[in-house]
Design an enzyme around this catalytic site. Structure first.
Site, PDB file in Angstrom:
ATOM      1  N   TYR A  98      -7.335  -8.150  27.616  1.00  0.00           N
ATOM      2  CA  TYR A  98      -8.031  -6.945  27.138  1.00  0.00           C
ATOM      3  C   TYR A  98      -6.947  -5.885  26.962  1.00  0.00           C
ATOM      4  O   TYR A  98      -6.961  -4.847  27.584  1.00  0.00           O
ATOM      5  CB  TYR A  98      -9.036  -6.565  28.228  1.00  0.00           C
ATOM      6  N   HIS A 106      -8.721  -0.261  21.888  1.00  0.00           N
ATOM      7  CA  HIS A 106      -9.992  -1.004  21.971  1.00  0.00           C
ATOM      8  C   HIS A 106     -10.686  -0.703  23.301  1.00  0.00           C
ATOM      9  O   HIS A 106     -11.874  -0.388  23.333  1.00  0.00           O
ATOM     10  CB  HIS A 106      -9.710  -2.506  21.840  1.00  0.00           C
ATOM     11  N   THR A 122     -14.940 -19.835  20.284  1.00  0.00           N
ATOM     12  CA  THR A 122     -13.693 -19.120  20.025  1.00  0.00           C
ATOM     13  C   THR A 122     -12.975 -19.900  18.936  1.00  0.00           C
ATOM     14  O   THR A 122     -12.658 -21.077  19.123  1.00  0.00           O
ATOM     15  CB  THR A 122     -12.827 -19.056  21.300  1.00  0.00           C
TER      16      THR A 122
END
Ligand code: MN
Length: 422
Positions: free
Chosen positions: A140, A145, A252
């Site tokens: 992350y 973002h 994915t």
């Protein structure tokens, strides 16, 4: 980290003409690995280098002694391969293979007939996932973002307090990794739009994509043996495009081409420059090499083509353009942090950066951010609007590197089309 060498020479050309097209992702300076299946009645798997619109079969070249590589030759009797068989070799072995491939495919090499027998057209093969992946971890690492998403859900405290100390990740599902071109069926989930009633189990309403960069572990580490920051890149084999469809565990998509760390050598850049009041990374995540060259300058683009656009022959529409140099953590830091508690990484493990977004609005790498949780719908050239993905939408991701004085290289495409829920 790999040095720039004669295989990156921008003047190199190949006798495979399509590799000299200025717009190709796959000039002779790139040579990404792939795993492909060829033939219909008795299909065979092969490992190859992509060159222009062709694939050079590595097994065939070693078997016919066009390439010499002792470490890899011992695997050459196995036709049913994934890249796991060779990716654990030391960087020098893989560098040697790259040099030989450049030599064979260079226009200076006039001895082409024997080599041409080991070339396949991309249009004649089916690509497989390049690795058998045992574990998949998704980070992350885009601070833009994380800040955008955080401010939608926790307006007072968008960024978690540990964000600037730890590359945050979650353990994804390796079993649901699929290769580009695989259709994605809309999943079901619990939805509670009426707080007075229990949730209902219905097809997902807010289906999204995430534009990410993936990287594969080459050489693994022993359980209990962390990987030093200065060693991190010796364990990274190469990169691919990743579309992590939300919600997290059902699909994915990865591009089939693995661009090696050596091919990326001209496109290294400094790690994210932190604000003066930001903490510096703790010692185990801090290293001069990483600070100066740990970043990657890879442009990432996302396009959408709806069913209506396909029917009306409207070209895919650009949704965003971002760059991995804007990631707060480098891929080396992600890897080192992952192994820092003694976690044993294995050849073929996939790690992804998390959604790559930049500072600007057009650099947001998912619809959640682009439409601000659906409150600011996007206009498509067909006159349609999008808040989240609709059935029939195809998401197409692209990646490429450009730098003055070097040949442009690309990561190819990563595609996925949404099918209706059952
Ligand atoms: Mn993700």
């Amino acid at each position: 980290m790999y040095e720039i060498n004669e295989t990156h020479d921008p003047n190199l050309k190949s006798w495979v003409e399509s590799a000299n097209d200025p717009s190709t992702d796959f000039p002779i300076q790139n040579l990404p690995f792939c795993v492909y299946e060829f033939g219909d009645t008795e299909p065979v798997l092969g490992i190859g280098f992509i060159i222009g619109d062709k694939i050079l079969d590595i097994y065939g070249c070693i078997n016919d002694e066009l390439m010499q590589n002792e470490a890899i030759a011992q695997f050459a009797s196995f036709r049913f391969w994934t890249l796991n068989a060779i990716a654990g070799f030391a960087p020098g072995v893989l560098s040697d293979l790259r040099r030989q491939a450049v030599y064979l495919l260079s226009e200076k090499n006039k001895d082409r007939v024997a080599i041409a027998e080991h070339l396949y057209s991309i249009s004649d093969v089916r690509f497989e996932a390049a690795f058998k992946t045992g574990d998949y971890t998704d980070f992350y690492c885009s601070i833009y973002h994380a800040t955008n998403v955080g401010s939608m859900f926790r307006p007072d405290n968008p960024l978690m307090p540990n964000y600037k100390y730890i590359p945050i990740g979650y353990h994804g599902r390796a079993s649901s990794i699929v290769v580009s071109g695989t259709d994605i069926k809309r999943p079901h989930g619990q939805n509670r739009s009426d707080a007075e009633k229990p949730p209902v189990f219905i097809p997902c309403k807010n289906l999204d994509y995430e534009m990410e960069l993936g990287f594969f572990v080459g050489k693994g580490n022993e359980m209990g043996q962390p990987i030093l920051m200065s060693e991190a890149e010796n364990h990274i084999f190469g990169v691919c495009l990743v579309n992590d469809f939300l919600a997290k565990n059902f699909a994915t998509t990865i591009s089939p081409y693995v661009v090696t760390m050596e091919a990326l050598a001209p496109f290294r850049t400094k790690a994210f420059e932190r604000d003066t009041d930001d903490p510096q990374p703790l010692g185990y995540l801090n290293d001069e090499g990483n600070k100066n060259f740990g970043g990657l300058d890879i442009n990432l683009e996302v396009y959408i083509q709806s069913e209506k656009m396909r029917n009306e022959n409207i070209e895919p529409h650009l949704l965003s353009r971002s760059n991995t140099k804007d990631l707060y953590w480098t891929i080396g830091q992600m890897l080192t942090h992952h192994a820092s508690g003694g976690c044993n990484l294995q050849t073929g493990d996939l790690m992804a950066t998390g959604t790559v977004s930049g500072k600007e609005k057009h650099e947001r790498g998912c619809l959640l951010e682009l439409t601000w949780r659906g409150t600011e719908p996007l206009e498509l050239p067909s006159g349609e609007q999008r808040r989240f993905l609709e059935d029939g939408d195809e998401i197409i991701m692209k990646g490429f590197c450009e730098r003055e004085g070097f040949r442009r290289i690309g990561l190819g495409e990563c595609r996925g089309r949404i099918l209706p829920a059952d």
